[in-house]
Write a protein that holds these residues in place. Structure first.
Motif, mmCIF file in Angstrom:
data_model
loop_
_atom_site.group_PDB
_atom_site.id
_atom_site.type_symbol
_atom_site.label_atom_id
_atom_site.label_comp_id
_atom_site.label_asym_id
_atom_site.label_seq_id
_atom_site.Cartn_x
_atom_site.Cartn_y
_atom_site.Cartn_z
ATOM 1 N N TYR A 1 -2.036 -4.085 -4.285
ATOM 2 C CA TYR A 1 -2.714 -2.810 -4.063
ATOM 3 C C TYR A 1 -2.755 -2.065 -5.402
ATOM 4 O O TYR A 1 -1.725 -1.727 -5.967
ATOM 5 C CB TYR A 1 -1.959 -1.969 -3.033
ATOM 6 N N GLU B 1 0.833 -1.206 0.000
ATOM 7 C CA GLU B 1 0.000 0.000 0.000
ATOM 8 C C GLU B 1 0.866 1.254 0.000
ATOM 9 O O GLU B 1 0.606 2.202 -0.730
ATOM 10 C CB GLU B 1 -0.904 -0.010 1.229
ATOM 11 N N LYS C 1 -8.001 -3.813 -3.276
ATOM 12 C CA LYS C 1 -6.764 -4.409 -2.794
ATOM 13 C C LYS C 1 -7.054 -5.811 -2.271
ATOM 14 O O LYS C 1 -8.203 -6.158 -1.999
ATOM 15 C CB LYS C 1 -6.139 -3.548 -1.689
#
Length: 938
Positions: free
Chosen positions: A229, A35, A205
């Motif tokens: 992600y 992320e 995600k």
């Protein structure tokens, strides 16, 4: 066998639990890392897009990209842009009207311009990023290397051993790490690949458990933990995502070796326990046999001890090797109230408190382990009637030839009364000690000779030496030089004066630099006490506050420099614009042209008002605005302000009433310009939001306050649209407008009332607002001033008066001067030359400081109008240099600048300038400066 099974079960259970926990942690770690990498790459690409858009917008101001100056600036900006996005951008192209140029920075930071064919096409999905200028003349194109860019971002995130990094572009997965040899391929299991593709396209995600396929010499399947992600690189059309993975076996293998060692250790421990248990049982059997042999001797000893205790409040008892009481003296009944047989049968020990018995058992075991011959202890016994007494016990321990404990004999004595007395004394001491120990201070007690006698210290890290080592020593011998002299002097002052003495100390300890505040005072006639407190945090807070203040002042200085620069950049062209409009008004114009010129002039004046509001509010915020007190006719100035609005009120058919109290002194001492600014802002606001045909009233009255001080009160009442009560308070906040009224009546900075409020407070008053929607508004405020002595006015109160007397075109005849005009702005230069010509002067000109110095060396001048900011050499430097010349000592230099801050004017005067004019320049002010200069020179 049962123990072995339990150990194996527990080992498996903990291994399984920690494996799951480690897998879960790895999933969270991968999810967070992917992320962060995705967000960072998306932010970096967005920065590129914004920088390119800003760069393209700036290109619109370039008429010619080939001029040397502009080309050098342009190449500098392109170099910085390419260097900032080295891995993402290969080449930058600028296309304009059939011509295309390319720019690139090579690996050795060599910047190169390349020629590009005009037929070159910038095609290819996600290969080029194209930004067009607003007027469609320029097109800026950058060649992208998205793969290298993403690989560079992913390399900043370490996944540990067994880690794999990929990025997805549309439905294609590309390996970032590890580095692959020729023929090696890493791919996703087909089902897992489809699942990841679907969630990336959906913008979701995900975290997965799946298989990677590593094709080397043979296909190898890797059971992996995977996290992805998705993100977008606007305006590119492809979908992107980072995918991070770790080999599950590598993650779990970290705990396998540890648990194997733990399991082996548990088995070894179990074998030792079994061995010692067998040895212990054998020892017990041997001791029991020897005990039987010695029982007769023990009984005889028991009888002897009983005789000794008959006259005391105590009894004798015997223990065997297992701790069981085997015999007790007859006088037990006098101590605990039990009969002998009753006590011996009571092996559950209900005469002992359970918590104390556990502690006693531990002490006995420790004594036996150390082979102690004697054991002494105190504990509480519960008598038969339920009361509790304190007893003191003394035991003799016996061992066999091998050192094994066999039995013991003890004496228990009633010490309850003595114990109660001691406890009361201990409680009293503990109360005092608790108070001292609760203090965070360092406390030492000395006798009158300065010898340490006692201490109370919470933290030993705050001392030079341990406190116990200081006991019995002299204060001056324990503390280091020169601190010892300082403290001994304070100690002696306490003995001489009997008053508290305070000293601050800066000490370098092992734990770091510390600040202390020590107080010495008399504890009694024979003792002195010192209380030292660590004030390091307070000192650091004070230093931090000082640093924060310095940073804030630095920020204010930077803000002031920016505002000065902004003032110059805006006011310089406005000077030329409004000046030329003023000259244009003096030419022959038809009615339509006059209307156009008036609109242009009003717009320019409105812009200047907004600029002035912003600069004034900034100075108010910084606390740099000061009152400029002058003597003036306050009634005349009020009429001047209202006359300025007469045209606006006539256009809206507004009724205006003005009432000035007859008792108000005509001549006052206060800040005239700030008072006028307050009235301008409030009256202008009332006119703006009062509909056509409405009414506005201004009343002014005064009240004497202590001798010649006067409080002057103003009330402005209008019949306008009114203000909601919940919006009134917001009106005095900067950049705030209520939002009512006609669309054309809401122009302004939103600073008028905010500035008026601040100026009123600066002049000692306050602004009050009362209003209701539809019922108009009342603005009232008061300022303080002093009664002044009436004075005569100036020769010309305004340029209109000068024109009426027919002297504006004869200024050069009345005040003949040789004048040099120094100005770098071409428009301002033309305006000033035309204006001086209209006044009757033929002036020499120079475009920078160096030319001005050369002109003064060639000719004698009476007066120089010098611009403040110029290239090569600014006005300050030039003024200083001219004043140093023989021909420049007597010439008057008047500075011209858009900077209106007080410090800028002070700098100008210190550099050698004799006076100062701010842009936009007003004709009457210029005439007054010429007049003043002539009078001084003559």
């Amino acid at each position: 066998m049962g123990s072995i099974v339990i150990i194996l079960f527990l080992a498996y259970f903990f291994y399984n639990a920690l494996s799951k926990n480690l897998i879960g942690y790895s999933q969270q770690f991968l999810s967070k890392q992917v992320e962060i990498a995705s967000n960072e790459s998306q932010r970096k690409f967005n920065n590129l897009f914004e920088d390119l858009s800003f760069f393209t917008k700036n290109l619109e101001s370039y008429d010619d990209l080939e001029s040397d100056n502009k080309k050098q600036v342009l190449e500098g900006r392109i170099r910085r842009l390419l260097s900032s996005y080295g891995t993402l951008v290969d080449t930058l192209f600028i296309a304009k009207q059939g011509s295309t140029k390319g720019y690139l920075v090579k690996g050795n930071n060599y910047f190169e311009e390349i020629e590009v064919s005009t037929t070159k096409e910038f095609a290819g999905r996600d290969r080029y990023l194209i930004i067009k200028s607003h007027d469609r003349i320029f097109k800026v194109v950058v060649s992208l290397n998205v793969g290298a860019f993403l690989a560079d971002f992913a390399s900043n995130h370490y996944l540990g051993e067994g880690g794999f990094k990929f990025y997805f572009q549309e439905d294609k997965a590309r390996v970032i790490s590890p580095d692959l040899s020729e023929g090696e391929v890493i791919s996703f299991y087909p089902g897992l690949k489809r699942e990841i593709d679907n969630e990336i396209k959906g913008g979701l995600k995900g975290v997965y458990d799946g298989e990677l396929i590593w094709n080397t010499s043979g296909a190898k399947r890797i059971n992996a933990i995977i996290a992805q992600y998705p993100f977008n690189l606007h305006p590119l059309r492809s979908n992107y995502a980072f995918v991070f993975a770790r080999d599950r076996e590598v993650v779990v293998a970290r705990i396998f070796n540890t648990y194997m060692l733990l399991l082996v250790g548990l088995f070894i421990l179990l074998l030792f326990i079994i061995y010692f248990m067998i040895k212990h049982f054998r020892s017990i059997n041997s001791n029991n046999y020897k005990l039987q042999k010695k029982s007769g001797e023990i009984n005889r000893l028991f009888d002897q001890q009983t005789l000794l205790l008959q006259g005391t409040k105590g009894f004798v008892y015997f223990h065997d090797a297992n701790g069981k009481i085997t015999n007790v003296s007859d006088n037990l009944i006098d101590v605990l109230g039990y009969e002998k047989e009753e006590f011996l049968n009571n092996q559950n020990r209900n005469y002992l408190i359970p918590e104390e018995f556990t502690k006693l058992r531990s002490e006995v075991d420790k004594a036996i382990e150390n082979k102690d011959e004697y054991l002494e202890f105190e504990l509480n016994n519960i008598k038969k009637d339920g009361s509790v007494i304190r007893v003191k016990c003394f035991e003799r321990l016996f061992y066999d030839d091998e050192g094994n404990f066999t039995n013991s004999v003890g004496i228990s004595t009633d010490i309850h009364e003595k114990y109660l007395a001691e406890q009361e004394l201990i409680k009293s001491e503990n109360r005092l000690r608790a108070v001292l120990n609760s203090l965070p201070d360092i406390i030492f007690i000395y006798n009158n000779e300065g010898i340490f006698t006692d201490y109370y210290v919470q933290s030993m890290e705050l001392l030079f030496v341990p406190p116990e080592e200081a006991m019995g020593k002299y204060l001056g011998d324990v503390m280091p030089y020169p601190l010892n002299e300082k403290l001994v002097a304070a100690f002696n002052r306490v003995l001489e004066t009997g008053r508290v003495q305070t000293e601050e100390m800066d000490i370098n300890l092992k734990s770091g630099r510390k600040f202390f505040q020590a107080r010495f005072f008399k504890l009694d006639d024979k003792r002195v006490i010192s209380v030292a407190r660590d004030i390091t945090e307070q000192k650091l807070w004070e230093n931090g506050l000082k640093e924060a203040k310095e940073m804030a002042e630095g920020a204010n200085r930077a803000k002031s420099e920016f505002l000065a620069s902004m003032s110059h950049e805006i006011r310089t062209p406005m000077n030329g614009l409004l000046g030329m409009i003023g000259l244009l008004e003096g030419t022959k114009l038809n009615e339509e042209q006059e209307q156009y010129v008036k609109v242009i002039k009003d717009s320019g004046e409105s812009l200047l008002v907004i600029i002035k509001d912003i600069l004034d509010y900034s100075k108010i915020e910084e606390g740099r605005l000061e009152l400029d007190l002058v003597d003036f006719n306050i009634v005349e100035e009020i009429y001047k302000v209202t006359n300025i609005f007469s045209g606006l009120m006539s256009a809206k058919a507004l009724k205006f009433g003005l009432h000035i109290d007859d008792d108000l002194p005509r001549w006052m001492t206060l800040d005239k310009e700030k008072l006028k600014q307050i009235l301008f802002n409030i009256l202008g606001n009332a006119i703006k939001f009062t509909p056509a045909g409405g009414e506005i009233n201004l009343s002014v009255k005064g009240e004497s306050v202590m001798d010649k001080n006067y409080m002057i009160s103003f009330l402005i009442k209008d019949s306008g649209i009114g203000i909601p009560k919940d919006k009134i308070e917001k009106l005095i906040h900067p950049f705030t407008q209520v939002g009512h009224g006609n669309a054309g009546e809401k122009n302004g900075s939103g600073l008028g009332l905010a500035i008026a409020n601040k100026l009123i407070e600066l002049m000692g008053g306050s602004l009050d607002i009362e209003s209701e929607p539809g019922n108009g508004s009342e603005f009232s405020f008061s300022v303080f001033g002093r009664v002044a002595i009436p004075k005569a006015g100036d020769t010309f109160s305004s340029i209109e008066d000068a024109k009426n007397e027919g002297v504006i075109n004869k200024i050069s005849e009345r005040y003949p001067l040789s004048i040099l005009l120094v100005e770098d702005n071409e428009i301002n230069l033309k305006f000033m030359v035309l204006l001086m010509k209209q006044l009757g002067y033929e002036v020499d000109t120079a475009s920078n400081g160096e030319e001005a110095i050369a002109a003064v060396e060639k000719r004698d001048y009476d007066l120089i109008f010098m611009d403040y900011q110029m290239p090569f050499m600014n006005g300050l430097q030039a003024s200083k240099a001219i004043k140093a010349l023989k021909k420049g000592k007597n010439v008057r230099i008047i500075g011209l600048s858009a900077n209106v801050f007080k410090e800028d004017i002070e700098k100008a005067l210190m550099s050698g300038m004799d006076d100062y004019l701010t842009k936009p320049i007003k004709i009457q002010e210029l005439v007054n400066k010429i007049k003043t200069s002539f009078e001084i020179i003559s």
